[in-house]
Write a protein that holds these residues in place. Structure first.
Motif, PDB file in Angstrom:
ATOM      1  N   MET A 215       0.827  -1.206   0.000  1.00 49.46           N
ATOM      2  CA  MET A 215       0.000   0.000   0.000  1.00 49.46           C
ATOM      3  C   MET A 215       0.863   1.259   0.000  1.00 49.46           C
ATOM      4  SD  MET A 215      -3.085  -0.969  -0.223  1.00 49.46           S
ATOM      5  CE  MET A 215      -3.810   0.631   0.037  1.00 49.46           C
ATOM      6  N   ILE A 216       1.971   1.214   0.710  1.00 53.30           N
ATOM      7  CA  ILE A 216       2.897   2.353   0.716  1.00 53.30           C
ATOM      8  C   ILE A 216       3.495   2.545  -0.676  1.00 53.30           C
ATOM      9  CG2 ILE A 216       5.060   3.243   1.663  1.00 53.30           C
ATOM     10  CD1 ILE A 216       2.748   3.391   3.616  1.00 53.30           C
ATOM     11  N   ALA A 217       3.864   1.418  -1.327  1.00 60.07           N
ATOM     12  CA  ALA A 217       4.419   1.502  -2.681  1.00 60.07           C
ATOM     13  C   ALA A 217       3.399   2.105  -3.651  1.00 60.07           C
ATOM     14  CB  ALA A 217       4.844   0.114  -3.154  1.00 60.07           C
ATOM     15  N   ARG A 218       2.143   1.695  -3.518  1.00 54.90           N
ATOM     16  CA  ARG A 218       1.100   2.241  -4.397  1.00 54.90           C
ATOM     17  C   ARG A 218       0.890   3.728  -4.156  1.00 54.90           C
ATOM     18  NH1 ARG A 218      -1.365  -1.586  -7.215  1.00 54.90           N
ATOM     19  NH2 ARG A 218      -1.240  -3.743  -6.491  1.00 54.90           N
ATOM     20  N   ALA A 219       0.993   4.124  -2.895  1.00 51.45           N
ATOM     21  CA  ALA A 219       0.840   5.546  -2.573  1.00 51.45           C
ATOM     22  C   ALA A 219       1.951   6.371  -3.220  1.00 51.45           C
ATOM     23  CB  ALA A 219       0.842   5.732  -1.059  1.00 51.45           C
ATOM     24  N   ILE A 220       3.180   5.849  -3.187  1.00 53.93           N
ATOM     25  CA  ILE A 220       4.299   6.556  -3.825  1.00 53.93           C
ATOM     26  C   ILE A 220       4.051   6.690  -5.325  1.00 53.93           C
ATOM     27  CG2 ILE A 220       6.763   6.418  -4.382  1.00 53.93           C
ATOM     28  CD1 ILE A 220       7.134   4.946  -1.683  1.00 53.93           C
ATOM     29  N   HIS A 221       3.650   5.591  -5.960  1.00 53.01           N
ATOM     30  CA  HIS A 221       3.402   5.628  -7.410  1.00 53.01           C
ATOM     31  C   HIS A 221       2.247   6.560  -7.756  1.00 53.01           C
ATOM     32  CE1 HIS A 221       3.059   4.218 -11.536  1.00 53.01           C
ATOM     33  NE2 HIS A 221       1.763   4.033 -11.329  1.00 53.01           N
ATOM     34  N   ARG A 226       4.966   9.413 -12.567  1.00 52.65           N
ATOM     35  CA  ARG A 226       4.757   8.207 -13.365  1.00 52.65           C
ATOM     36  C   ARG A 226       3.353   7.616 -13.172  1.00 52.65           C
ATOM     37  NH1 ARG A 226       9.759   5.475 -14.801  1.00 52.65           N
ATOM     38  NH2 ARG A 226      11.516   6.845 -14.328  1.00 52.65           N
ATOM     39  N   LYS A 227       2.467   8.337 -12.531  1.00 47.80           N
ATOM     40  CA  LYS A 227       1.173   7.776 -12.145  1.00 47.80           C
ATOM     41  C   LYS A 227       0.320   7.352 -13.337  1.00 47.80           C
ATOM     42  CE  LYS A 227      -0.858  12.399 -11.773  1.00 47.80           C
ATOM     43  NZ  LYS A 227      -1.487  13.367 -10.844  1.00 47.80           N
ATOM     44  N   GLU A 228       0.553   7.938 -14.534  1.00 48.11           N
ATOM     45  CA  GLU A 228      -0.223   7.550 -15.717  1.00 48.11           C
ATOM     46  C   GLU A 228       0.261   6.231 -16.324  1.00 48.11           C
ATOM     47  OE1 GLU A 228      -2.894   9.120 -16.476  1.00 48.11           O
ATOM     48  OE2 GLU A 228      -2.541  10.646 -14.951  1.00 48.11           O
ATOM     49  N   LYS A 229       1.436   5.796 -15.919  1.00 49.87           N
ATOM     50  CA  LYS A 229       1.993   4.530 -16.394  1.00 49.87           C
ATOM     51  C   LYS A 229       1.737   3.445 -15.342  1.00 49.87           C
ATOM     52  CE  LYS A 229       3.869   5.978 -20.265  1.00 49.87           C
ATOM     53  NZ  LYS A 229       3.538   5.392 -21.580  1.00 49.87           N
ATOM     54  N   PRO A 230       1.895   2.174 -15.718  1.00 53.70           N
ATOM     55  CA  PRO A 230       1.562   1.109 -14.765  1.00 53.70           C
ATOM     56  C   PRO A 230       2.568   0.960 -13.634  1.00 53.70           C
ATOM     57  CG  PRO A 230       2.464   0.166 -16.777  1.00 53.70           C
ATOM     58  CD  PRO A 230       2.279   1.634 -17.041  1.00 53.70           C
ATOM     59  N   MET A 231       2.066   0.471 -12.497  1.00 57.72           N
ATOM     60  CA  MET A 231       2.939  -0.026 -11.443  1.00 57.72           C
ATOM     61  C   MET A 231       2.830  -1.544 -11.495  1.00 57.72           C
ATOM     62  SD  MET A 231       3.099   0.467  -7.289  1.00 57.72           S
ATOM     63  CE  MET A 231       2.427  -1.098  -6.751  1.00 57.72           C
ATOM     64  N   VAL A 232       3.912  -2.199 -11.856  1.00 60.21           N
ATOM     65  CA  VAL A 232       3.914  -3.647 -12.051  1.00 60.21           C
ATOM     66  C   VAL A 232       4.547  -4.312 -10.830  1.00 60.21           C
ATOM     67  CG1 VAL A 232       4.741  -5.532 -13.492  1.00 60.21           C
ATOM     68  CG2 VAL A 232       4.010  -3.386 -14.546  1.00 60.21           C
ATOM     69  N   LYS A 233       3.832  -5.269 -10.276  1.00 60.81           N
ATOM     70  CA  LYS A 233       4.296  -5.950  -9.069  1.00 60.81           C
ATOM     71  C   LYS A 233       4.936  -7.289  -9.412  1.00 60.81           C
ATOM     72  CE  LYS A 233       2.541  -8.256  -4.921  1.00 60.81           C
ATOM     73  NZ  LYS A 233       1.340  -8.609  -4.148  1.00 60.81           N
ATOM     74  N   VAL A 234       6.052  -7.580  -8.778  1.00 62.81           N
ATOM     75  CA  VAL A 234       6.692  -8.892  -8.878  1.00 62.81           C
ATOM     76  C   VAL A 234       6.899  -9.409  -7.460  1.00 62.81           C
ATOM     77  CG1 VAL A 234       8.658 -10.223  -9.683  1.00 62.81           C
ATOM     78  CG2 VAL A 234       7.905  -8.232 -10.987  1.00 62.81           C
TER      79      VAL A 234
END
Length: 497
Positions: A215-221, A226-234
């Motif tokens: 959730m913290i990582a998503r908040a940063i993104h 870069r918010k218009e681009k994807p946040m890809v999780k691995v």
């Protein structure tokens, strides 16, 4: 006066025929030239001269191969004996080629297709005619079409990956939608998030399991450029070791057994956006150097491919392990650690966010009731006090599970939090018991326990030592041994009056 009628007529016909042929050759759009039986040029039409940049007088009576077919496209020598043009003179067969080049006098290579056809006169092989055309435009169109096909293919793969990834994201969803709470510990963490989000710096998120690192990582993104681009999780802990490289960088068809088609990796999928590496400490050492290269040089190669791909990704990593200690033990690259932890963030455990438990519990309860189709349930003051007093070793993930379990166990309008926490307590005590180490006893304590046990046995046997119901049999030793230990421990039997 001599009559040359027939001869003149024949000559005139020949001249007309030659003129007709020359007109036809001149009008032809393809290049055409002739060869005699020795391979020397007999003629070349205007289209041929234009394509090759030659004049008729430059080539007649010489081997034209030396002018326009002497090298392959890469500049390497093309031996005359291998030339299909001259093979038509040697074997009397028609030879058609569509993947070679002729050379212009200005030194440029011209993609061509050509046909060399043998000329037979009275059953004798007497030369050949070569018809050729410039296919530069066609080759360019084929090249553009291939590039477009590859681009469409790559986009299709990316869309499929994004579709699968988004499907996973929908199934996972976010635990709370937003980060909820006003405790001092959480406010301090969110201040760090707001400070680093607008920058390109890599972030390393520390925290116990279940605290909400993702959730913290998503908040940063979400508040970054870069918010218009994807946040890809691995999830690095869930990838088999032999598939790590393919998962990160992608692969080309045939790169390894099972690689039936090209695949783009997570780094390409996150290009322009954010790559979230959960449980980053699980990345194998041999792959850490390749990830370091992406961070340093922003480039990589897919498995089985030698083409370098550029990548612009921001890395947010998360771990519940002490990576500094891991570097000391040689299990994590020190240079990669420092690249990832440009800006470290510590996420506080729930036990340090006591002020947030009430609002979190209420939010999770409302969410669980909606998802399960239940009427809205409430939390009593006593239940809130119970939640506050719990230690929450599983953090927010444990709180979420307890609330969901309580909703499932509830009947009517009363939330059975007691039953849900009872299961948690029982499980916790069972684990604690399984992990508990046996208590160490001193020699004196052991002697005291042994004496107490023997005295109790004597009481139960009414002072009788031997026999089926004697004290020795009750504790499982021989009467002689029991008597000896009585002396050693100074145990005396009180005789009855």
């Amino acid at each position: 006066m001599t009559d040359h009628g027939p001869t003149d007529a024949t000559e005139k016909q020949l001249i007309q025929l030659q003129s007709t042929y020359q007109t036809l050759l001149a009008c032809a759009g393809e290049g055409i030239y002739g060869l005699d039986k020795d391979g020397k040029t007999t003629f070349i039409n205007e289209a041929g001269m234009k394509i090759l940049g030659l004049r008729n007088e430059d080539v007649v009576d010489i081997p034209l191969h030396e002018f326009h077919h002497h090298s392959h496209a890469d500049g390497s020598h093309y031996p005359r004996h291998e030339c299909p043009i001259y093979k038509a003179i040697q074997d009397g067969e028609v030879h058609h080629v569509d993947n070679e080049v002729f050379w212009h006098t200005d030194g440029t290579a011209i993609p061509v297709e050509y046909t060399s056809t043998p000329i037979w006169q009275n059953g004798i092989l007497n030369g050949a005619v070569v018809v050729f055309r410039d296919i530069s435009q066609r080759k360019e169109l084929e090249h553009q079409r291939e590039l477009a096909f590859q681009e469409v293919k790559a986009l299709k793969e990316q869309i499929e990956l994004e579709r699968d990834y988004l499907r996973d994201e929908i199934n996972i969803s976010s635990d709370f939608g937003e980060i909820i709470g006003k405790s001092r510990a959480l406010v301090r963490t969110m201040a760090q998030v707001e400070a680093v989000a607008p920058t390109p710096a890599n972030v390393l998120i520390h925290g116990e399991s279940g605290v909400g690192k993702e959730m913290i990582a998503r908040a940063i993104h979400r508040i970054s450029p870069r918010k218009e681009k994807p946040m890809v999780k691995v999830n690095c802990a869930s990838i088999p070791k032999d598939l790590f490289e393919s998962e990160f960088f992608g692969h080309v068809r045939g790169a390894f057994t099972g690689a039936h088609k090209d695949r783009i990796g997570r780094i390409s999928l996150a290009n322009g956006g954010t790559l979230f590496l959960d449980e980053v400490g699980e990345i194998p050492m041999n792959l850490q150097s390749k990830l370091l290269r992406v961070l340093q040089e922003k480039e990589f190669e897919r498995v089985g491919d030698d083409k370098t791909i550029r990548a612009d990704v921001r890395i947010i990593a998360a771990t519940n392990r002490d990576l500094q200690e891991e570097t000391k033990l040689g299990r994590f690259r020190e240079d990669l650690y420092y690249r990832l932890s440009v800006f470290p963030i510590e996420v506080p455990p729930l036990r340090e966010r006591k002020d947030d438990i009430t609002v979190l519990a209420a939010h999770l309860l409302a969410k669980s009731c909606r998802e399960m189709g239940r009427e809205m349930l409430g939390l009593s003051k006593q239940q809130l006090l119970t939640l506050d007093n719990h230690n929450w070793p599983g953090n927010i993930r444990e709180l979420k599970n307890v609330i969901e379990r309580a909703v499932i166990l509830s009947k009517g309008n009363k939330l059975r939090l007691d039953l849900a926490l009872q299961d948690v307590t029982a499980t916790s005590e069972k684990k604690s018991s399984a992990n508990k180490q046996p208590e160490l006893l001193t020699e004196s304590a052991l002697r005291h326990l042994e004496k107490e046990s023997m005295l109790k046995a004597l009481t139960l046997s009414e002072g009788k030592i031997s026999g089926p119901n004697g004290a020795a049999a009750l504790i499982g030793i021989k009467p002689s041994t029991f008597t000896y230990r009585m002396k050693t421990l100074n145990i005396k039997i009180n005789k009855r009056e």
